[in-house]
Each structure stands twice: as structure tokens, then as C-alpha cells.
Design an enzyme around this catalytic site. Structure first.
Site, PDB file in Angstrom:
ATOM      1  N   LYS A 256       0.818  -1.217   0.000  1.00  0.00           N
ATOM      2  CA  LYS A 256       0.000   0.000   0.000  1.00  0.00           C
ATOM      3  C   LYS A 256       0.849   1.263   0.000  1.00  0.00           C
ATOM      4  CE  LYS A 256      -2.304  -2.089   3.187  1.00  0.00           C
ATOM      5  NZ  LYS A 256      -3.211  -2.429   4.305  1.00  0.00           N
ATOM      6  N   ASP A 275      -6.743   1.317   1.745  1.00  0.00           N
ATOM      7  CA  ASP A 275      -6.812   1.188   3.193  1.00  0.00           C
ATOM      8  C   ASP A 275      -8.280   1.029   3.565  1.00  0.00           C
ATOM      9  OD1 ASP A 275      -7.928   3.663   2.917  1.00  0.00           O
ATOM     10  OD2 ASP A 275      -6.397   4.737   4.044  1.00  0.00           O
TER      11      ASP A 275
END
Length: 364
Positions: A256, A275
Site C-alpha cells: 500500500k 486502506d
């Protein structure tokens, strides 16, 4: 895949800045000299929707609708004129005004027409079209990859104030360019300069476990063929999957955070940093059949695919606006009745609760 949290607004104690890395030096206090039109309308660049939304932590608000920061070796300010157009002021450069303007335009990604891609998004998504009418001008920056990488290493499980303190510490290792608006501005330090700071020194400055990630990543980059800066730049010409894989070999970089670096510095316009908040957006508007499911690494891929399927090769730009629209500060700009009729009351309640303690950064 580790959870990437938004920074909370109630920060712990901020890290000190050791004088060994922030030596006293004569301050060069700068004043605006000449404001020059940048030929960008507010619909192409909104400063409040671009700089304080978690892409970078090195720009400061120095006046109403005015932001100041460093681009390479150039210290510049940007501000909106009364008609919304953007102008800039060059405070300091070690080269030329022409080079400074070229570097600034590169940072602002002006080769991409925001109006053009938003027209495409709006044609296929009525909700995006309505959001865009209130939140126009939210651009994705094209940052220096080393600078972007180090900033996001600082952002891991962190809050805005503490991230900013850490980034300020790192920045203070670079050449001092001047003072403006009550802030000190520095050129971002080179990998060679960063390699001179030990893990212990970073820990003493309040970096915690992130200290080993920064020193480890700097060492790993220095071992890359041609040097770490060149290696990172070469990723701009690589496919996204390979970029994520390559970045994830660096200490402290997960998929991420890698997606953030890819989107904000490596021309990977369809990178989607996923997220829990992006997950909520996706399950409300793109893949509602997964609402209530637990976010897993596999489902992170499903989310990214859903964004790309909906918005195409600039999906990361669309995701950025949709994320910004969820921030409390930007929700205030939307009409009180702006909502999706399909949202359940429970989903709305959960969403409001999840955003009361978050700030504006995209972090891992």
C-alpha cells in the site's frame, strides 16, 4: 498485508530535533518579489485540495490560498488570484528562473489535463460528476521519488503533526534555502547525506521503529545499479505490478505504501492505495456485494481492480478525489443533502464515526 491507517488528529508528543542535525545558521528571510501567472485555472489546480491532503508533507500554508514549498533546489510559493487562477513567486533558486518554472510545472503534472480526465470519469459516474462540481482542481502531484519514498516511510502508523516533524527533521539535513512565512525551507537531502545519519540518531529524533526502515532503505538504494535515485526514476517506465514488487523489496515498504509512491511520484496513474477508508468507498459505490466483509490482501487487489475497471488508466486520480471527498474538512464544502440514496443509515453512522479521528494523509 499490513493495515494502512490514516493519521489521527490527537498526536503523541512530537519528536525533538537534535541540534547536531539542525545547526544554527544565519537566517535568510525572504519576501515575495514578483508573482507570475502560471496559466492554470482553479479547475485545473486547487491548492487547498492538492497540497494539504496527504500527498506531501513539505509544503506550508503561508497565506490565504497560498502555499510555499521546495521543488528541487527552488523555493517557490503558489497562490490563487481573485479569479481563481494560479500564480507563483520564485523566492530562491541555485540555477535559473526558467529551470525553476519547468521543475514546478513538472511537480504539478501539468501534462495531464484534469478537465479532460474528469470529463471521462463524470460521463460514467454521476456521483463523481457531482463531487467534481464542488471539489474541482484536486491534482495528483509528480514528486521526486526519493523525497516521496522517505516521506511515506515516516508516515507509517502515524499522525499528521508527527509526520511533519519527522519530515522536517529529514529536510533539515539538506541545504537551507531560506525562511518564509515563519517556516524554514531546505532542499531535500541526497541519499549520500541521509546515509550519514545512524539509526540511533533517527531514534533519538523520535522516529521509533521507522528509523531502521529509513536507514535500511537508504543503504539498499545506494547499492542499486547507477544509484538509488536513478533506479527509482527508471520505475516510471515499468509496469505497475513490477513497480510495486520492486518497491516492496525496500525495508518498511509494503504494497500500500508502494502504491502511494507509485501514484504520487512514478507516473503509475492507475495505482490504488487501499486502506480501510478506500475499502469503505469501494464497497459503497463499486463493489457493494462485499460490504461487511473483512479487508484482506486478496480483497485489496479486488478493490484496485474495481477502480481501474470503472475509471481506467487514470483510476488513481479518481480515487484521490473520492478519498478527499471523505475528509471532514472537505465534506464541509459539500451540500448538507449530498449523499448516496443507497447508503444505509448504519453505513452512514459507521462512516461518520470512522472519520472523526482521522487526518488528511494516505499512509501505511
Amino acid at each position: 498485508m499490513s493495515k494502512r491507517q490514516r493519521p489521527i488528529q490527537s498526536p503523541p508528543s512530537t519528536p525533538p530535533t537534535p541540534q547536531t542535525h539542525n545547526p544554527k545558521r544565519p537566517k535568510t528571510i525572504l519576501k515575495p518579489t514578483k508573482w507570475v501567472p502560471l496559466n492554470l485555472t482553479q479547475s485545473e489546480l486547487s491548492l487547498p485540495l492538492t497540497f494539504p491532503t496527504g500527498q506531501t508533507f513539505r509544503w506550508r500554508q503561508t497565506g490565504p490560498l497560498q502555499y510555499t514549498g521546495v521543488v528541487g533546489c527552488h523555493l517557490v510559493s503558489l497562490r490563487h488570484l481573485e479569479n481563481g487562477d494560479v500564480s507563483y513567486c520564485l523566492h530562491h533558486t541555485t540555477t535559473s528562473e526558467t529551470n525553476a518554472k519547468m521543475a514546478l510545472l513538472d511537480l504539478l503534472n501539468v501534462g495531464i489535463s484534469l478537465a479532460g480526465i474528469w470529463e471521462v470519469f463524470s460521463a460514467s459516474d454521476s456521483r463523481f460528476a457531482e463531487l467534481a462540481s464542488y471539489l474541482g482542481g484536486a491534482r495528483v502531484l509528480r514528486q521526486d521519488p526519493v523525497e516521496c519514498l522517505i516521506q511515506f516511510l515516516c508516515s507509517s502508523n502515524n499522525n499528521i503533526q508527527r509526520i511533519t516533524k519527522m519530515v522536517d527533521f529529514v529536510s533539515s539535513l539538506g541545504n537551507h534555502l531560506g525562511s518564509f512565512g515563519g517556516f524554514e525551507f531546505h532542499e531535500f537531502p541526497s541519499l549520500e547525506r541521509l546515509s550519514m545519519v545512524s539509526e540511533k540518531e533517527f531514534r533519538e529524533a523520535g522516529f521509533g521503529y521507522r528509523a531502521k526502515y529509513i536507514t535500511g532503505t537508504v543503504k539498499a538504494l545506494q547499492l542499486k545499479p547507477g544509484g538509488g535515485a536513478e533506479w527509482l526514476l527508471s520505475l516510471r517506465k515499468t509496469e505497475l505490478e513490477e513497480v510495486i514488487e520492486a518497491l516492496s523489496t525496500l525495508p518498511g515498504v509494503g504494497p500500500k505504501v508502494a502504491a502511494c509512491i507509485a501514484l504520487f511520484s512514478l507516473d503509475q496513474h492507475h495505482a490504488i492505495p487501499v486502506d480501510t477508508h478506500v475499502w469503505q468507498i469501494a464497497t459503497r459505490y463499486l463493489i457493494p456485494e462485499l460490504a461487511g466483509a473483512r479487508l484482506t490482501p486478496k480483497l485489496c487487489g479486488r478493490v484496485a481492480d474495481a477502480f481501474v475497471s470503472k475509471y481506467g488508466k487514470y483510476a488513481g486520480w479518481a480515487q484521490t478525489l473520492l478519498f478527499i471527498a471523505e475528509l471532514p474538512s472537505q465534506k464541509a464544502l459539500l451540500p448538507a443533502n449530498f449523499s448516496n440514496a443507497k447508503e444505509s443509515k448504519a453505513a452512514k453512522k459507521k462512516d461518520r464515526k470512522s472519520h472523526t479521528a482521522v487526518d488528511t494523509s494516505i499512509v501505511d
